[in-house]
Design a protein around this motif. Structure first.
Motif, mmCIF file in Angstrom:
data_model
loop_
_atom_site.group_PDB
_atom_site.id
_atom_site.type_symbol
_atom_site.label_atom_id
_atom_site.label_comp_id
_atom_site.label_asym_id
_atom_site.label_seq_id
_atom_site.Cartn_x
_atom_site.Cartn_y
_atom_site.Cartn_z
ATOM 1 N N PRO A 32 10.837 49.766 -36.819
ATOM 2 C CA PRO A 32 10.838 51.069 -36.129
ATOM 3 C C PRO A 32 9.448 51.694 -36.025
ATOM 4 O O PRO A 32 9.128 52.324 -35.011
ATOM 5 N N LEU A 33 8.610 51.501 -37.064
ATOM 6 C CA LEU A 33 7.245 52.026 -36.985
ATOM 7 C C LEU A 33 6.472 51.334 -35.877
ATOM 8 O O LEU A 33 5.707 51.973 -35.139
ATOM 9 N N GLY A 34 6.686 50.029 -35.734
ATOM 10 C CA GLY A 34 6.023 49.298 -34.662
ATOM 11 C C GLY A 34 6.447 49.795 -33.293
ATOM 12 O O GLY A 34 5.618 49.901 -32.373
ATOM 13 N N PHE A 105 4.419 44.054 -34.723
ATOM 14 C CA PHE A 105 5.647 44.340 -33.983
ATOM 15 C C PHE A 105 5.362 45.243 -32.790
ATOM 16 O O PHE A 105 6.029 45.134 -31.754
ATOM 17 N N ALA A 106 4.383 46.127 -32.917
ATOM 18 C CA ALA A 106 4.012 46.988 -31.796
ATOM 19 C C ALA A 106 3.558 46.148 -30.605
ATOM 20 O O ALA A 106 3.925 46.421 -29.458
ATOM 21 N N GLU A 107 2.766 45.116 -30.870
ATOM 22 C CA GLU A 107 2.311 44.232 -29.789
ATOM 23 C C GLU A 107 3.466 43.420 -29.207
ATOM 24 O O GLU A 107 3.513 43.169 -28.000
ATOM 25 N N ILE A 108 4.394 43.014 -30.068
ATOM 26 C CA ILE A 108 5.567 42.276 -29.577
ATOM 27 C C ILE A 108 6.395 43.153 -28.643
ATOM 28 O O ILE A 108 6.815 42.713 -27.563
ATOM 29 N N PHE A 109 6.624 44.397 -29.041
ATOM 30 C CA PHE A 109 7.410 45.310 -28.211
ATOM 31 C C PHE A 109 6.666 45.651 -26.914
ATOM 32 O O PHE A 109 7.286 45.815 -25.858
ATOM 33 N N ARG A 110 5.348 45.762 -27.001
ATOM 34 C CA ARG A 110 4.565 46.020 -25.789
ATOM 35 C C ARG A 110 4.739 44.868 -24.805
ATOM 36 O O ARG A 110 4.902 45.074 -23.596
ATOM 37 N N PRO A 149 13.087 36.732 -29.966
ATOM 38 C CA PRO A 149 12.524 35.482 -30.494
ATOM 39 C C PRO A 149 11.191 35.676 -31.202
ATOM 40 O O PRO A 149 10.931 35.064 -32.244
ATOM 41 N N ALA A 150 10.327 36.526 -30.641
ATOM 42 C CA ALA A 150 9.033 36.788 -31.278
ATOM 43 C C ALA A 150 9.209 37.551 -32.586
ATOM 44 O O ALA A 150 8.489 37.306 -33.563
#
Length: 218
Positions: A32-34, A105-110, A149-150
């Motif tokens: 969630p922080l990401g 995780f922030a980069e994954i969500f981006r 998947p990431a």
């Protein structure tokens, strides 16, 4: 040999409990922080966007081990406020893992957001959905499905990275394995530790494969 393995299993399983506990705390807090960091990085408010992007760059650009050492041993040395920043080693380790993996995780969500076709936004407008409805009903479900998947791969990496707790004197799985190796002059504990790690990552992989099928990623 069987008796020797039995004597080692108990302390190593106790170490595995610490490993699993750290993983659960880190994954439940960093995801969630990401996501919040992703929203902040995409914010139209420039200072917020810049701060979020700078944070992501710093956390991804420096080693996790360095960050753990800084939080455990560096923060207490800061002038004036250092005395108030002395943390329990396990708490400090959890904080380090959360802050580090949130950036990944922030980069994954981006990437998940970028993978969504712009036509989805236009179709939402045609349907009369407002921005909140578009984000919660259309965009976010697709983003999480694309990113799953990431997230799975990063979660497996997180399990393996818990071995870094050894460097900050937190008695996790690898700590007990290394202690047994030094005491008994045998590499058997390393094999046992490896098997335990493989079991944990196998269970985690099965869970994420089920989630991918559940959300019909394929």
């Amino acid at each position: 040999m069987a008796d020797y393995i039995n004597t080692m299993i108990k302390p190593m399983l106790e170490g595995a409990q610490i490993t699993i506990l750290l993983f659960l705390i880190a994954i439940l807090a960093s995801i969630p922080l990401g996501f919040l960091l992703t929203l902040a990085a995409k914010s139209r408010i420039k200072p917020i966007s810049w701060l979020a992007q700078t944070y992501i760059y710093l956390m991804r650009g420096t080693p996790l081990l360095l960050q753990l050492l800084f939080i455990c041993f560096g923060l207490p040395l800061l002038p004036i406020i250092g005395d108030y920043l002395v943390l329990d080693r396990f708490v400090a380790a959890c904080l380090g893992f959360i802050l580090n993996y949130a950036a990944y995780f922030a980069e994954i969500f981006r990437g998940g957001l970028l993978a969504i076709d712009k036509g989805q936004y236009e179709a939402s407008q045609v349907l009369g959905l407002n921005k909140w409805q578009t984000m919660t009903r259309i965009i976010l479900p697709q983003m999480f499905r694309i990113a799953l998947p990431a997230v799975s791969n990063e979660s497996v990496t997180l399990v393996k990275d818990t071995a870094l707790l050894y460097a900050v004197a937190v008695p996790e799985l690898l700590h007990f394995a290394q202690t047994a190796v030094n005491r008994d002059f045998t590499i058997v504990p390393f094999f046992i530790a490896g098997i335990i790690y493989l079991i944990i990552t196998l269970l985690l992989t099965i869970l994420f494969k089920w989630l991918e099928k559940r959300f019909k990623f394929e």
